[in-house]
Design a protein around this motif. Structure first.
Motif, PDB file in Angstrom:
ATOM      1  N   ARG A  63       0.823  -1.206   0.000  1.00  0.00           N
ATOM      2  CA  ARG A  63       0.000   0.000   0.000  1.00  0.00           C
ATOM      3  C   ARG A  63       0.863   1.265   0.000  1.00  0.00           C
ATOM      4  N   ARG A 114       2.451   1.698  -3.448  1.00  0.00           N
ATOM      5  CA  ARG A 114       1.416   2.070  -4.415  1.00  0.00           C
ATOM      6  C   ARG A 114       1.063   3.548  -4.274  1.00  0.00           C
ATOM      7  N   PRO A 160      -6.846  -8.388 -10.444  1.00  0.00           N
ATOM      8  CA  PRO A 160      -7.109  -7.350  -9.432  1.00  0.00           C
ATOM      9  C   PRO A 160      -7.549  -7.948  -8.097  1.00  0.00           C
ATOM     10  N   ARG A 218      -4.429   3.125  -8.033  1.00  0.00           N
ATOM     11  CA  ARG A 218      -5.454   2.256  -7.478  1.00  0.00           C
ATOM     12  C   ARG A 218      -4.959   0.804  -7.538  1.00  0.00           C
ATOM     13  N   ARG A 219      -5.603  -0.041  -6.759  1.00  0.00           N
ATOM     14  CA  ARG A 219      -5.207  -1.455  -6.750  1.00  0.00           C
ATOM     15  C   ARG A 219      -5.333  -2.082  -8.134  1.00  0.00           C
ATOM     16  N   GLU A 220      -6.421  -1.787  -8.826  1.00  0.00           N
ATOM     17  CA  GLU A 220      -6.614  -2.395 -10.145  1.00  0.00           C
ATOM     18  C   GLU A 220      -5.581  -1.896 -11.154  1.00  0.00           C
ATOM     19  N   GLU A 242      -2.844  -7.332  -0.508  1.00  0.00           N
ATOM     20  CA  GLU A 242      -2.809  -6.155   0.355  1.00  0.00           C
ATOM     21  C   GLU A 242      -3.606  -6.381   1.636  1.00  0.00           C
ATOM     22  N   GLN A 243      -4.615  -7.222   1.565  1.00  0.00           N
ATOM     23  CA  GLN A 243      -5.463  -7.478   2.727  1.00  0.00           C
ATOM     24  C   GLN A 243      -4.985  -8.669   3.556  1.00  0.00           C
ATOM     25  N   TYR A 303      -4.457  -9.289  -6.315  1.00  0.00           N
ATOM     26  CA  TYR A 303      -3.645  -8.213  -5.744  1.00  0.00           C
ATOM     27  C   TYR A 303      -4.324  -7.622  -4.506  1.00  0.00           C
ATOM     28  N   THR A 304      -5.628  -7.457  -4.565  1.00  0.00           N
ATOM     29  CA  THR A 304      -6.364  -6.930  -3.407  1.00  0.00           C
ATOM     30  C   THR A 304      -6.210  -7.852  -2.208  1.00  0.00           C
TER      31      THR A 304
END
Length: 286
Positions: A14, A17, A50, A38-40, A57-58, A53-54
């Protein structure tokens, strides 16, 4: 519940990014709730899902593969230290080395070599091309400045026809050991170094039956520290002990330092340096 490891990985992703400017990468600036990509957009640049990747990060979805981390490192334009850190967070180990041969060394590295005199010291690549040296190495081992760049290679010198006429009694043992150490260094440096090394291997295999034999044996050895005797025509035998060191930030380089084992040996090297002698030694197995 997130583990500390996945939580740290997500925070790192994060943060990196958020540091990237969307306009630089062709994404519309516009109004964004948070700075950076953005994440995407990171997923698009990294050629991964996407959703995947999300989840990273989570802290969900399990451990990423090395390939995914390489793509993300490229998508986020991470520096080499950041790339290594990403792998340590994601997989608990550093990535495979990226061997990128570079010509020459910085003035700062050269000053380090010079400060080590009267201990001979050289910088060599993973395929054992010598790219820098100090005066002590020039007068006691080889004056590399007198050689074309393509001949400044430890193995080429070791197996050259000229050196073959001056081989000491233990030459075969030393040469076999060096070939094993060369094999280990090339493997450690990764695929890029293997391609560079193949040219040296093919050339020496064709030119030297000894090298071809030693290479076929597939022995592996470590050239990290040890002792060495140099037979110099002007000052006689000089006893040395050597140590090898990695150069931080330069995966393509290693430093070899040969320390005199006695005050007498150091004085002999100093005398050669004072005279500026560049008479080649009869035994060079650095």
């Amino acid at each position: 519940m997130q583990s500390d490891k996945t939580s740290t990985l997500g925070a790192f992703l994060r943060d990196r990014r958020a540091r990237l400017d969307p306009v630089t990468f062709g994404f519309g600036g516009g109004r964004r709730r948070t700075p950076g990509l953005r994440r995407e957009e990171v997923a698009q640049r990294s050629n991964i899902s996407p959703t995947w990747y999300t989840w990273l990060e989570q802290g969900r979805g399990g451990a990423p593969s090395a390939d995914v981390l390489e793509r993300i490192a490229s998508g986020l334009m991470l520096t080499e230290p950041e790339r290594v850190h990403l792998f340590m967070l994601g997989l608990g180990r550093p990535p495979e080395p990226h061997y990128k041969p570079q010509e020459g060394v910085t003035p700062r590295l050269q000053r380090v070599l010079d400060a080590l005199s009267p201990s001979p010291a050289i910088l060599r690549t993973a395929v054992w091309d010598v790219v820098a040296w100090n005066d002590a190495a020039a007068v006691l081992l080889t004056d590399y400045a007198l050689l074309p760049p393509e001949e400044r290679n430890v193995l080429r010198l070791m197996f050259s026809a000229q050196r073959a006429r001056k081989r000491p009694d233990d030459w075969q043992q030393v040469a076999r050991y060096l070939v094993g150490a060369f094999r280990a260094d090339v493997a450690r440096a990764g695929a890029g170094a293997a391609k560079e090394a193949q040219r040296v291997i093919d050339e020496l295999s064709a030119a030297s039956s000894d090298f071809a034999c030693f290479w076929q044996e597939t022995d592996v050895s470590s050239y990290t520290e040890g002792s060495k005797r140099v037979h110099h025509p002007d000052v006689g035998v000089v006893e040395l002990e050597f140590s090898s060191f990695a150069v931080d930030g330069r995966l393509d380089l290693g430093m070899l330092v040969f320390n005199p084992t006695s005050a007498e040996a150091a004085q002999r090297i100093a005398a050669l340096m004072q005279r500026g002698s560049a008479t080649p030694a009869t035994c060079v197995d650095q």
